[in-house]
Each structure stands twice: as C-alpha cells, then as structure tokens.
Write a protein that holds these residues in place. Structure first.
Motif, PDB file in Angstrom:
ATOM      1  N   UNK A 131       0.834  -1.200   0.000  1.00 60.97           N
ATOM      2  CA  UNK A 131       0.000   0.000   0.000  1.00 60.97           C
ATOM      3  C   UNK A 131       0.869   1.250   0.000  1.00 60.97           C
ATOM      4  N   UNK A 132       1.935   1.224   0.807  1.00 63.04           N
ATOM      5  CA  UNK A 132       2.839   2.374   0.871  1.00 63.04           C
ATOM      6  C   UNK A 132       3.557   2.577  -0.453  1.00 63.04           C
ATOM      7  N   UNK A 133       4.045   1.488  -1.057  1.00 66.31           N
ATOM      8  CA  UNK A 133       4.733   1.605  -2.339  1.00 66.31           C
ATOM      9  C   UNK A 133       3.833   2.115  -3.449  1.00 66.31           C
ATOM     10  N   UNK A 134       2.580   1.700  -3.441  1.00 61.94           N
ATOM     11  CA  UNK A 134       1.636   2.161  -4.468  1.00 61.94           C
ATOM     12  C   UNK A 134       1.357   3.655  -4.312  1.00 61.94           C
ATOM     13  N   UNK A 135       1.250   4.123  -3.065  1.00 62.48           N
ATOM     14  CA  UNK A 135       1.039   5.551  -2.842  1.00 62.48           C
ATOM     15  C   UNK A 135       2.241   6.358  -3.325  1.00 62.48           C
ATOM     16  N   UNK A 161       4.699   2.000 -16.428  1.00 65.76           N
ATOM     17  CA  UNK A 161       3.766   1.719 -15.327  1.00 65.76           C
ATOM     18  C   UNK A 161       3.875   0.254 -14.912  1.00 65.76           C
ATOM     19  N   UNK A 162       3.978  -0.656 -15.885  1.00 63.52           N
ATOM     20  CA  UNK A 162       4.108  -2.080 -15.572  1.00 63.52           C
ATOM     21  C   UNK A 162       5.398  -2.358 -14.808  1.00 63.52           C
ATOM     22  N   UNK A 163       6.501  -1.696 -15.206  1.00 58.51           N
ATOM     23  CA  UNK A 163       7.784  -1.899 -14.516  1.00 58.51           C
ATOM     24  C   UNK A 163       7.735  -1.354 -13.089  1.00 58.51           C
ATOM     25  N   UNK A 164       7.114  -0.195 -12.913  1.00 61.84           N
ATOM     26  CA  UNK A 164       6.972   0.371 -11.562  1.00 61.84           C
ATOM     27  C   UNK A 164       6.127  -0.556 -10.691  1.00 61.84           C
ATOM     28  N   UNK A 165       5.032  -1.044 -11.245  1.00 62.09           N
ATOM     29  CA  UNK A 165       4.151  -1.947 -10.499  1.00 62.09           C
ATOM     30  C   UNK A 165       4.882  -3.219 -10.102  1.00 62.09           C
ATOM     31  N   UNK A 166       5.646  -3.777 -11.038  1.00 64.86           N
ATOM     32  CA  UNK A 166       6.397  -4.996 -10.753  1.00 64.86           C
ATOM     33  C   UNK A 166       7.439  -4.748  -9.681  1.00 64.86           C
ATOM     34  N   UNK A 167       8.104  -3.599  -9.736  1.00 59.21           N
ATOM     35  CA  UNK A 167       9.107  -3.265  -8.720  1.00 59.21           C
ATOM     36  C   UNK A 167       8.477  -3.166  -7.337  1.00 59.21           C
ATOM     37  N   UNK A 168       7.301  -2.537  -7.260  1.00 60.56           N
ATOM     38  CA  UNK A 168       6.601  -2.422  -5.970  1.00 60.56           C
ATOM     39  C   UNK A 168       6.244  -3.798  -5.421  1.00 60.56           C
ATOM     40  N   UNK A 169       5.695  -4.658  -6.276  1.00 66.98           N
ATOM     41  CA  UNK A 169       5.282  -5.993  -5.842  1.00 66.98           C
ATOM     42  C   UNK A 169       6.479  -6.822  -5.397  1.00 66.98           C
ATOM     43  N   UNK A 170       7.560  -6.801  -6.182  1.00 65.05           N
ATOM     44  CA  UNK A 170       8.746  -7.595  -5.841  1.00 65.05           C
ATOM     45  C   UNK A 170       9.397  -7.091  -4.557  1.00 65.05           C
ATOM     46  N   UNK A 171       9.498  -5.772  -4.417  1.00 64.91           N
ATOM     47  CA  UNK A 171      10.111  -5.233  -3.203  1.00 64.91           C
ATOM     48  C   UNK A 171       9.372  -5.684  -1.953  1.00 64.91           C
ATOM     49  N   UNK A 172       8.060  -5.543  -1.984  1.00 59.43           N
ATOM     50  CA  UNK A 172       7.262  -5.871  -0.800  1.00 59.43           C
ATOM     51  C   UNK A 172       7.216  -7.386  -0.561  1.00 59.43           C
ATOM     52  N   UNK A 226      11.145   0.758   4.013  1.00 55.20           N
ATOM     53  CA  UNK A 226       9.927   0.844   3.194  1.00 55.20           C
ATOM     54  C   UNK A 226       9.177   2.133   3.505  1.00 55.20           C
ATOM     55  N   UNK A 227       8.633   2.230   4.703  1.00 55.63           N
ATOM     56  CA  UNK A 227       7.829   3.411   5.048  1.00 55.63           C
ATOM     57  C   UNK A 227       8.692   4.672   5.030  1.00 55.63           C
ATOM     58  N   UNK A 228       9.895   4.588   5.605  1.00 62.40           N
ATOM     59  CA  UNK A 228      10.768   5.759   5.667  1.00 62.40           C
ATOM     60  C   UNK A 228      11.147   6.269   4.288  1.00 62.40           C
ATOM     61  N   UNK A 229      11.592   5.357   3.416  1.00 59.76           N
ATOM     62  CA  UNK A 229      11.989   5.764   2.061  1.00 59.76           C
ATOM     63  C   UNK A 229      10.793   6.264   1.264  1.00 59.76           C
ATOM     64  N   UNK A 230       9.657   5.563   1.383  1.00 51.40           N
ATOM     65  CA  UNK A 230       8.461   5.984   0.652  1.00 51.40           C
ATOM     66  C   UNK A 230       8.024   7.390   1.075  1.00 51.40           C
ATOM     67  N   UNK A 231       7.989   7.626   2.378  1.00 51.02           N
ATOM     68  CA  UNK A 231       7.583   8.946   2.866  1.00 51.02           C
ATOM     69  C   UNK A 231       8.548  10.035   2.416  1.00 51.02           C
ATOM     70  N   UNK A 232       9.831   9.694   2.388  1.00 50.09           N
ATOM     71  CA  UNK A 232      10.832  10.678   1.950  1.00 50.09           C
ATOM     72  C   UNK A 232      10.576  11.091   0.504  1.00 50.09           C
TER      73      UNK A 232
END
Length: 332
Positions: A131-135, A161-172, A226-232
């Motif tokens: 959820x954080x990565x998608x935001x 968009x597909x590459x960003x989505x895949x990166x978010x899913x793989x990271x999490x 995750x949360x820290x980097x995303x918020x930054x």
C-alpha cells in the motif's frame, strides 16, 4: 455471564499447556490460539458489528473501484492503474485479517494452524508495505502530471507503469519473506496462546523462548527501508508539486491543480496516520490497557481498505460519475 469467556481462555490454556507438558521445545507448534481482544469477550457481539460493516465497505468499495476502472475506457490511465493496485492490496489486507477475526467474535473459533498463522503474517506485512509503495507510485504520477504535463503520456507509458508496479510488488514480496522465515526458526516452549486478534510478527515471536533480537531489528529495518523511504520520496514529490503550483498565474489555476492531488493526499493520511498512532501506542502506551492497545492495532490495519474507496469514490469526478450512472441505470 461475563465469566464464561474467561473460563474458555483458562480452559484453552490448560488444555494446550497440559498437552505439551512432556515437550520442552517444539520449533513448529501445530496450532496457535488467537485470544481476540482479551478483556472484551463479553462485548464481542457488539464489537463485531462495526468490524463486519468495515469488511463489507472494504470489499464492496474496492471491488467497485476495480469494476469501474475496467469498464470505463476513459479511466485507462496510469493513476487509475495504480488505484486498481491499491484496491487489490486493500482487498487482500482486509480478507487476510477480518474473516478470522469475525470467526473469533461469532463462533469462538480461536485455533489457527502454524502454517496458516505464518501465511497470514506474510500477507499482512507484504500488502501493508505494498500500500505504501503504491502511494509512492501515485505520487510520482502526480509529480509528472503537474510538473511535466506535456510529457506525461510519454514518460508514464504502459511499459513504465508495468515496470513500476512490478518493482513495488517484488520489493514488498521479498522484504516480507523474512517475517515468517524468522518466526518459523524460533523454538516455542512457553505457550502457543497469542493475546491478539491476528498473527502479527511481534505478537507471535514474543512467545518464543529465545533471543528474538534479530526479528525486532529486522522489523525496524523493514519499517525504515519501506515506510521511511516511501515517505521521503513522497515528500520530495509534493515539494516539487507545490513549487509548480505556486508558480501558476491565478488562484483558480492553483486551486484546480491542487484539487487533483487531494484524493491522493487523503489516501496517504488514511494509511500513515493510523499506522503512526498505533506504533506510538504499542511502544510508549504502557499505561494504556492491553485490550485497548489490541483494539487499536486491530482497527488501524482496516482503516485504509475502508477509507481508500470512499475517498476516491467521493473525490474523483470520473469514478463518482460512473457510480451515479450505474445506480441511475439500475433505477430506470
């Protein structure tokens, strides 16, 4: 009448303690016992009503988002693709927690197998991070749309968009793997009774009769990475967005442009504020009653799946219009 749940808890405790009396160390207990919200057993029927309502809103709302985006060609754009990802993450999050929680409230079904507990733990942590990565991805979309409007379609292509989505899913997915793996390796020789309504990482590993520092440190690493980097990066994006907005010539243009970000900002607040409040309560609220801390921890996981479809359904003109069109068509 109010002593019955206490007797049930004692009965469960005696049963599992006596059954494991001859075992001093069992690395993989066959089952765990989720107590739900200890101390509020007498009110489970009443507590289940708002939880059930939240579950219904989360499921219906997020499925509606998916249906509307799929059936409305005008919404086939990067922001709405990310919104669909967020809806899926919210659905998985609510479905991972609420069915078992409601079965505890309604049927006193407290047992959960060790493998099911680890699976629930993995889904909770991976999709919470997702959820954080998608935001963050949605913040990138807003940045490009406002700061580089003429290049938006060429920068955020379907491939990007597909590459960003895949990166978010793989990271999490990868960062959540150590939670069940670490939990599985600890010996559990004290008890298998979890004083919680779901299998959270810390709630489970606290039962281990071993040094769980690795699990605690990894939880902090995951939080900051995750949360820290995303918020930054979300903050950096909105700093650039605000600078671009303030350079616009008229107040009407500024308000109209900022209005395109309001839904996303509300979604960010819906995710991070309950998370921040719950973290403060768990770490520093030692004077807060245990049942209240567990209740807060149970609710805060469900706030984003409930609020996100409401926010985007109310604030997004295209989705709101499509919803009204569907209901008007059914009425006629």
């Amino acid at each position: 009448m109010q002593e019955t749940p206490l007797c049930l808890r004692v009965g469960h405790f005696l049963h599992y303690t006596m059954s494991d009396a001859n075992t001093t160390d069992f690395t993989n207990p066959s089952t765990f016992i989720l107590l739900g919200i200890p101390g509020l057993e007498a009110a489970y029927t009443w507590i289940s009503i708002p939880f059930c309502a939240m579950y219904a809103i989360a499921v219906l709302g997020n499925f509606s988002i998916l249906f509307i985006v799929k059936t409305e060609p005008r919404l086939h754009a990067p922001m709405y693709y990310f919104l669909c990802m967020l809806a899926v993450a919210d659905l998985v999050m609510s479905m991972s927690i609420l069915p078992k929680m409601l079965s505890i409230f309604w049927f006193n079904s407290r047992e959960i197998s060790f493998s099911a507990c680890l699976t629930q733990m993995y889904f909770i942590h991976s999709f919470s991070d997702m959820e954080s990565g998608i935001l963050l991805a949605m913040a990138l979309d807003r940045y490009v749309a406002i700061c580089h409007p003429l290049r938006h379609s060429t920068i955020l292509t379907n491939s990007v968009v597909a590459k960003i989505s895949l990166a978010v899913v793989l990271r999490c997915g990868i960062l959540a793997l150590p939670y069940p793996l670490l939990t599985r390796r600890w010996p559990y020789c004290r008890t298998n009774i979890i004083p919680h309504s779901y299998c959270g990482h810390i709630a489970v590993v606290k039962l281990a009769c071993a040094d769980i520092s690795v699990s605690s440190y990894y939880g902090l690493f995951d939080l900051f990475s995750v949360i820290g980097i995303d918020l930054f990066f979300i903050t950096v994006s909105y700093t650039q967005i605000l600078r671009a907005i303030f350079r616009l010539p008229t107040n009407d243009a500024r308000l109209k442009t900022f209005g395109t970000c309001v839904s996303h900002l509300c979604a960010i607040l819906a995710l991070y504020i309950p998370d921040f409040f719950s973290s403060l309560t768990q770490r520093f609220g030692h004077d807060v009653p245990v049942h209240l801390r567990i209740l807060i921890a149970s609710v805060y996981r469900l706030v984003p799946p409930v609020l996100h479809p409401i926010i985007y359904g109310v604030r997004t003109k295209q989705i709101r219009g499509r919803l009204l069109q569907l209901f008007t068509h059914k009425e006629t």
